[in-house]
Design a protein around this motif. Structure first.
Motif, PDB file in Angstrom:
ATOM      1  N   LYS A  79      17.396  17.964  -2.258  1.00 62.19           N
ATOM      2  CA  LYS A  79      16.605  17.708  -3.452  1.00 62.19           C
ATOM      3  C   LYS A  79      15.434  16.795  -3.136  1.00 62.19           C
ATOM      4  N   GLY A  80      14.391  16.919  -3.950  1.00 60.55           N
ATOM      5  CA  GLY A  80      13.258  16.004  -3.865  1.00 60.55           C
ATOM      6  C   GLY A  80      12.809  15.599  -5.249  1.00 60.55           C
ATOM      7  N   GLY A  81      12.412  14.338  -5.393  1.00 61.64           N
ATOM      8  CA  GLY A  81      11.944  13.834  -6.675  1.00 61.64           C
ATOM      9  C   GLY A  81      11.969  12.321  -6.734  1.00 61.64           C
ATOM     10  N   PHE A  82      13.019  11.719  -6.185  1.00 64.52           N
ATOM     11  CA  PHE A  82      13.101  10.267  -6.149  1.00 64.52           C
ATOM     12  C   PHE A  82      12.528   9.753  -4.830  1.00 64.52           C
ATOM     13  N   ILE A  83      11.786   8.664  -4.913  1.00 66.07           N
ATOM     14  CA  ILE A  83      11.223   8.058  -3.706  1.00 66.07           C
ATOM     15  C   ILE A  83      12.358   7.636  -2.776  1.00 66.07           C
ATOM     16  N   PRO A  84      12.345   8.095  -1.522  1.00 68.12           N
ATOM     17  CA  PRO A  84      13.423   7.718  -0.601  1.00 68.12           C
ATOM     18  C   PRO A  84      13.026   6.532   0.280  1.00 68.12           C
ATOM     19  N   PHE A  85      13.970   5.629   0.502  1.00 67.04           N
ATOM     20  CA  PHE A  85      13.790   4.634   1.547  1.00 67.04           C
ATOM     21  C   PHE A  85      14.145   5.282   2.885  1.00 67.04           C
ATOM     22  N   ASP A  86      13.892   4.577   3.970  1.00 65.79           N
ATOM     23  CA  ASP A  86      14.072   5.176   5.296  1.00 65.79           C
ATOM     24  C   ASP A  86      15.077   4.371   6.113  1.00 65.79           C
ATOM     25  N   GLY A  87      16.333   4.789   6.048  1.00 69.22           N
ATOM     26  CA  GLY A  87      17.371   4.176   6.864  1.00 69.22           C
ATOM     27  C   GLY A  87      18.068   3.010   6.213  1.00 69.22           C
ATOM     28  N   GLU A  88      17.335   2.218   5.459  1.00 68.47           N
ATOM     29  CA  GLU A  88      17.905   1.068   4.770  1.00 68.47           C
ATOM     30  C   GLU A  88      16.979   0.665   3.633  1.00 68.47           C
ATOM     31  N   ARG A  89      17.507  -0.101   2.710  1.00 69.64           N
ATOM     32  CA  ARG A  89      16.687  -0.576   1.611  1.00 69.64           C
ATOM     33  C   ARG A  89      15.737  -1.650   2.123  1.00 69.64           C
ATOM     34  N   PRO A  90      14.427  -1.521   1.894  1.00 72.11           N
ATOM     35  CA  PRO A  90      13.480  -2.525   2.387  1.00 72.11           C
ATOM     36  C   PRO A  90      13.613  -3.836   1.624  1.00 72.11           C
TER      37      PRO A  90
ATOM     38  N   GLU B 293       2.799   1.162  -0.087  1.00 71.26           N
ATOM     39  CA  GLU B 293       2.165   1.415   1.210  1.00 71.26           C
ATOM     40  C   GLU B 293       2.506   2.793   1.762  1.00 71.26           C
ATOM     41  N   GLU B 294       3.761   3.220   1.591  1.00 73.98           N
ATOM     42  CA  GLU B 294       4.197   4.482   2.190  1.00 73.98           C
ATOM     43  C   GLU B 294       3.769   5.697   1.388  1.00 73.98           C
ATOM     44  N   PHE B 295       3.716   5.573   0.067  1.00 78.26           N
ATOM     45  CA  PHE B 295       3.513   6.762  -0.763  1.00 78.26           C
ATOM     46  C   PHE B 295       2.286   6.705  -1.665  1.00 78.26           C
ATOM     47  N   VAL B 296       1.987   5.560  -2.260  1.00 80.47           N
ATOM     48  CA  VAL B 296       0.884   5.512  -3.218  1.00 80.47           C
ATOM     49  C   VAL B 296      -0.461   5.402  -2.512  1.00 80.47           C
ATOM     50  N   GLU B 297      -0.599   4.440  -1.618  1.00 77.74           N
ATOM     51  CA  GLU B 297      -1.877   4.252  -0.937  1.00 77.74           C
ATOM     52  C   GLU B 297      -2.226   5.421  -0.037  1.00 77.74           C
ATOM     53  N   SER B 298      -1.219   6.133   0.451  1.00 81.32           N
ATOM     54  CA  SER B 298      -1.464   7.336   1.263  1.00 81.32           C
ATOM     55  C   SER B 298      -1.740   8.560   0.400  1.00 81.32           C
ATOM     56  N   ASP B 299      -1.600   8.407  -0.923  1.00 80.87           N
ATOM     57  CA  ASP B 299      -1.804   9.472  -1.923  1.00 80.87           C
ATOM     58  C   ASP B 299      -0.764  10.582  -1.807  1.00 80.87           C
ATOM     59  N   ILE B 300       0.346  10.307  -1.133  1.00 79.28           N
ATOM     60  CA  ILE B 300       1.452  11.268  -1.132  1.00 79.28           C
ATOM     61  C   ILE B 300       2.039  11.374  -2.529  1.00 79.28           C
ATOM     62  N   ALA B 301       2.197  10.218  -3.164  1.00 77.43           N
ATOM     63  CA  ALA B 301       2.645  10.165  -4.557  1.00 77.43           C
ATOM     64  C   ALA B 301       1.541   9.485  -5.361  1.00 77.43           C
ATOM     65  N   PRO B 302       0.632  10.251  -5.961  1.00 76.74           N
ATOM     66  CA  PRO B 302      -0.468   9.631  -6.723  1.00 76.74           C
ATOM     67  C   PRO B 302       0.073   8.675  -7.777  1.00 76.74           C
ATOM     68  N   ARG B 303      -0.596   7.561  -7.932  1.00 73.24           N
ATOM     69  CA  ARG B 303      -0.108   6.535  -8.854  1.00 73.24           C
ATOM     70  C   ARG B 303       0.136   7.088 -10.252  1.00 73.24           C
ATOM     71  N   ASP B 304      -0.749   7.979 -10.721  1.00 72.06           N
ATOM     72  CA  ASP B 304      -0.589   8.488 -12.086  1.00 72.06           C
ATOM     73  C   ASP B 304       0.517   9.535 -12.202  1.00 72.06           C
TER      74      ASP B 304
ATOM     75  N   GLY C 204       8.096   3.774 -10.962  1.00 73.38           N
ATOM     76  CA  GLY C 204       7.990   3.324  -9.587  1.00 73.38           C
ATOM     77  C   GLY C 204       8.889   4.027  -8.604  1.00 73.38           C
ATOM     78  N   ASN C 205       9.632   5.070  -9.076  1.00 75.07           N
ATOM     79  CA  ASN C 205      10.579   5.685  -8.132  1.00 75.07           C
ATOM     80  C   ASN C 205      10.743   7.189  -8.289  1.00 75.07           C
ATOM     81  N   HIS C 206       9.986   7.831  -9.175  1.00 72.86           N
ATOM     82  CA  HIS C 206      10.190   9.264  -9.389  1.00 72.86           C
ATOM     83  C   HIS C 206       8.859   9.987  -9.468  1.00 72.86           C
ATOM     84  N   CYS C 207       8.780  11.118  -8.763  1.00 70.69           N
ATOM     85  CA  CYS C 207       7.541  11.884  -8.708  1.00 70.69           C
ATOM     86  C   CYS C 207       7.866  13.348  -8.425  1.00 70.69           C
TER      87      CYS C 207
END
Length: 362
Positions: A100-111, A120-131, A136-139
């Motif tokens: 499944k995809g939809g919730f923002i995943p952490f990588d290996g452990e909770r930061p 830094e990982e999703f919004v600024e890279s425009d992978i998950a546009p802010r709007d 803060g966790n679903h797209c």
């Protein structure tokens, strides 16, 4: 990917050990009516090893459905599923793998700073546009799902995912209108239709918690007929002859039977429950929370338990879930080999027939 020949060969190896209708049609192939879920547990190496051993044991003893999600246990569940598929004595073509995809995943452990990580990982890279990001966790933006699907393929070590779900689309209703969420889903579906045409997924669907089992008008409600209609429109827009939207996942168990009892979905033939509509629309149904995340392993209502076969309470609870009309597979979380063996043994008992199942609700 799972194939007709592969899943039938798997069935031929195991079916004599199981009860009536244990293996059920899934597209042109077959799926075990009990599957392994991978949601629960901390993101640790120890839990990884427990899941690895359990999944291998299940695959080698009659369960050919494994369900996961990229956000489960900080991507560790997907990765351990991939490792188990490599290590189990089964062919890839015999196993149905869903994620499944939809919730923002952490990588290996909770930061340490989850908000910063997401930014830094999703919004600024425009992978998950802010709007497109809710709470803060679903797209479910098409570009985000593209990225997530690519990561899932890598985590699982697969060329094709058998069933890819848009994960809990009702989460978007926290900040958007129902019509806007349908529009979002249609855009997401169009991208998934394109990925299906490219061979990255075989079919897709939606994995939900509330939206298909609550009454019409509830805050978290989505219409399953409308979702199916949007998938058909998405297939047309992608140039596909037919939609690849073929499945739903939703909770169903003795104490959460709303998917059978709540007739919330409007059709020309009258209102239908989610299970009835899915059955009529020839959608595969995968039930989650089949033993209520372990709660039903302890006790069942006596009048229900008396109607069900099984040596343990958990087995009877599983057999209730997979007795519901139209259910393809009931998923049970299992990070213990002992629990996997108990779940597999549930399949040696016959589920309730249609009349006996209906009688539970009289």
């Amino acid at each position: 990917m799972a194939t007709n020949a592969g899943t039938w060969a798997y069935r031929d190896r195991f079916h004599e050990s199981f009860g009536r209708t244990y293996f059920r049609r899934f597209g042109d192939g077959l799926a075990s009516s009990i599957g392994i879920g991978t949601y629960l547990g901390d993101p640790t190496d120890d839990v990884d090893e427990q899941y690895h051993e359990s999944i291998v044991r299940g695959l080698e003893h009659g369960i050919n459905v494994v369900d996961t999600a990229i956000n489960y246990r900080c991507q560790r569940s997907e990765r351990v599923v991939g490792r188990a598929l490599d290590d189990a004595d089964v062919d890839r073509e015999e196993v149905v793998v869903a994620t499944k995809g939809g919730f923002i995943p952490f990588d290996g452990e909770r930061p340490d700073d989850p908000g910063r990580y997401v930014r830094e990982e999703f919004v600024e890279s425009d992978i998950a546009p802010r709007d497109a990001l809710v709470r803060g966790n679903h797209c479910i933006h098409p570009g985000f799902l593209d990225d997530q699907l690519d990561r899932s393929l890598e985590n699982l070590g697969l060329d094709t995912i058998d069933l890819y779900y848009v994960h809990n689309p009702e989460a978007q209703l926290a900040e958007r209108s129902r019509e806007a969420v349908y529009d979002q889903l249609e855009a997401a579906f169009e991208r998934l239709e394109e990925r299906a045409a490219e061979g990255d997924i075989e079919r897709y669907g939606v994995a939900t918690w509330n939206c298909f089992r609550v009454p019409r008008g509830a805050d978290s409600y989505l219409s399953l007929p409308e979702v199916v209609s949007r998938a058909r429109d998405a297939a047309d827009a992608a140039g596909n002859a037919a939609t690849h939207f073929r499945a739903i996942q939703l909770p169903f168990n003795v104490v959460m039977a709303d998917a059978f009892t709540v007739e919330a979905h409007e059709t020309p033939e009258g209102d239908k429950s989610a299970l009835q509509f899915a059955n009529d629309a020839e959608l595969d149904v995968f039930t989650s929370a089949s033993i209520a995340q372990g709660e039903l392993a302890e006790s069942l209502p006596e009048e229900v338990a008396a109607r069900l076969q099984g040596d343990t309470t958990a087995q009877r609870a599983i057999n209730f879930a997979r007795s519901a009309p139209g259910v393809t597979c009931s998923l049970v979380g299992a990070k213990s080999v002992t629990h996997v063996e108990e779940n597999v043994a549930a399949g040696t008992f016959d589920p309730l027939g249609a009349d006996a199942f209906d009688a539970v609700f009289e």
